[in-house]
Structure formats: structure tokens, C-alpha cells
Design a protein around this motif. Sequence first.
Motif, mmCIF file in Angstrom:
data_model
loop_
_atom_site.group_PDB
_atom_site.id
_atom_site.type_symbol
_atom_site.label_atom_id
_atom_site.label_comp_id
_atom_site.label_asym_id
_atom_site.label_seq_id
_atom_site.Cartn_x
_atom_site.Cartn_y
_atom_site.Cartn_z
ATOM 1 N N ILE A 29 -13.429 7.369 3.592
ATOM 2 C CA ILE A 29 -12.047 7.209 3.120
ATOM 3 C C ILE A 29 -11.857 7.933 1.790
ATOM 4 N N ALA A 30 -12.838 7.826 0.892
ATOM 5 C CA ALA A 30 -12.727 8.491 -0.407
ATOM 6 C C ALA A 30 -12.668 10.002 -0.254
ATOM 7 N N GLY A 77 -4.846 0.265 -5.646
ATOM 8 C CA GLY A 77 -6.033 0.620 -4.882
ATOM 9 C C GLY A 77 -6.528 -0.524 -4.016
ATOM 10 N N ARG A 78 -6.343 -1.759 -4.466
ATOM 11 C CA ARG A 78 -6.775 -2.910 -3.672
ATOM 12 C C ARG A 78 -5.965 -3.012 -2.386
ATOM 13 N N ALA A 98 -11.946 -0.824 -6.045
ATOM 14 C CA ALA A 98 -10.893 -1.827 -5.800
ATOM 15 C C ALA A 98 -10.808 -2.810 -6.970
ATOM 16 N N ARG A 157 0.835 -1.195 0.000
ATOM 17 C CA ARG A 157 0.000 0.000 0.000
ATOM 18 C C ARG A 157 0.876 1.254 0.000
ATOM 19 N N LEU A 212 -16.476 3.556 3.115
ATOM 20 C CA LEU A 212 -15.886 3.861 1.816
ATOM 21 C C LEU A 212 -15.999 5.345 1.501
ATOM 22 N N LYS A 230 -6.894 0.339 4.624
ATOM 23 C CA LYS A 230 -7.773 1.355 5.205
ATOM 24 C C LYS A 230 -9.009 0.746 5.849
ATOM 25 N N LEU A 231 -9.554 -0.301 5.244
ATOM 26 C CA LEU A 231 -10.718 -0.946 5.836
ATOM 27 C C LEU A 231 -10.360 -1.597 7.168
ATOM 28 N N TRP A 244 -7.193 -0.069 -0.111
ATOM 29 C CA TRP A 244 -8.472 -0.313 0.551
ATOM 30 C C TRP A 244 -8.375 -1.420 1.581
#
Length: 293
Positions: free
Chosen positions: A247-248, A193-194, A72, A19, A244, A200-201, A197
Motif C-alpha cells: 500500500i505504501a 492516515g488512520r 497510523a 478516508r 503495508l 485499505k487494510l 489505513w
Amino acid sequence: GLGKIARPHTLGYIGSPYRPRDEHVISSWRRVLGDVKRLEGLITPRIAIGDFIDIFNSLALHHLGAVAFLSAHRGTRLERLTYPMLFSSKEFLGISDKESSEYSSYRVLPRFASLDWILDAYLKLLKSLATRMNRHDRKLAKRLEAISSGQRKHCPLFFTLVAKGNTWELRPIRTKELTDYFLKEFGTARNFGRHFWLSKLIENGASRMLVRFFLGHARRGMEPHGAASGVSVRAACEALAPILASIASECGFPAAGMTPLAAIGTPGQIPFRFPRILPKSENESVAEYIASL
């Protein structure tokens, strides 16, 4: 016999080691979104069609990059990003970025303001292209209008236009182009991005099942939409959507004040389980299923 004691890594965050740092992701997206705004500002009612197409091609890649990041997406099977998969429901969208199997198939994701904003902007851009093209090539204009209104259900939604004689032809954006885009704009692999995320998740307290649900990861008997997942599609999406969106918004995407997108489907009763292996994209039952959630 175990060797010397090694000092643990202090990365400063948890999750995937692939990441990128938050500050890099945020600054890169704000720069990209600034370029989107700049390009949109160049569009005028009397702009030459050739200049408009140049702007459209640049914006199409920007919009696809944003959709891939926010969903993602693996960056493969981009031809499956069709109108029915993205616009069949006001609450959900479908993603299929890998060969369908018992481990990975279509997944349903929640809509949230940032994703709606990007999709809405791109749909308006497509409709504007169709309107402007009508003065130069009516046949191509009708095709573009059919794509932007969902009449061509299996046509890839993200493409560029290339000159061909006195007109233009559509060329779907390929994985290599998206790979080059992320390398140029972010200095990362196309699927960064995967990893972003995933981390972050976890940091935001999302359960392991929700992370798998969003990323499409699965093991036999533990498919995100399977009978053993213990959560319905709607419940998972409702739990994920606010996380989501938050975070976005940190990355510079809008988080509120969006008008819901028009959709070709209507909400309905949710089935208790998601089919383990869904039909391929040629079968309309996938879009119908998403529209019925």
C-alpha cells in the motif's frame, strides 16, 4: 411509518467515510516526497549553517509527517517518538500515541521498506546536523550526537531548531504543528492516515484482528496484544508487513532495495502475550521488550 426509501451512498470504497480518495493521498505524497528530494538537493558541503538549519526544520516536519502516516499515528504524544521506541529492533518499532489504559497502550508494529527509508533518512540528517554544528557550538553538537546515537533515550527524536542568541535550541515538534502541516499539505485532519489505513487494510483482506493490531483499537478482553487475541506479536507483524509495504508503494514510497537499519536490540524469543498495560515511557522495560521480540 419508516419514511421514504433512501438511495444508498455509492462512495466507491469500503471502510472509513473520513478516508480521503486514493488519488488525493497519492498525489499529495508524491508532491511532498518531491519537495523532500528538492530540499536534500540544496544541501552542499559548504552550505551556511543557518541555511542548513532552515532545510533541516522543513525536512524534520516532512519526515515526521511520513512516519505518522506510515505508522497510523494519532498525532498526539509526539514526545514518545524516541530513539529506543523507533530503533530498538531491526524488525519492529513501538508506537504510543495515547494515554496508556486497558483499552490503549503501546503497540508493536512491523518495519517495512518505506518506513525504514524515512527513518534512515532522518537519522542521517540528524547526524549531519551534529557534524556541522560542531564548528559553531560544540556543546549543542554533542547533544545532537547523543540523540542521534540513542544515548539520550527519552529525548524526542523529532524537533526543530530555533535561534537563541549566538546559538540555537531544540524545540520538539508539537501536535499543533503536525496538525497545521497535514492541513496545509493534504487539506486533511492530522489523523487522516488512520482512516486511510483502516479502509485499505479492509480492502486488502486483512482480518479484523490485524486491523485492530495495527491501529491500536481495542475493547475489554479483546486487546490486540491480549491473551484472547489468538495471535502472537510476530505472527501479526509478519502478516501485516507485506500488505503495508504494498500500500505504501502505491503512494510513492520505496518498496524494495532497502538496507536494514542498524538497531540497538537483537531478535529473541517472543512472549506469548503482550502486557495489558505497559509501563510509561520513563521505564526502559518497554524498549527492552520491543528489542527482545
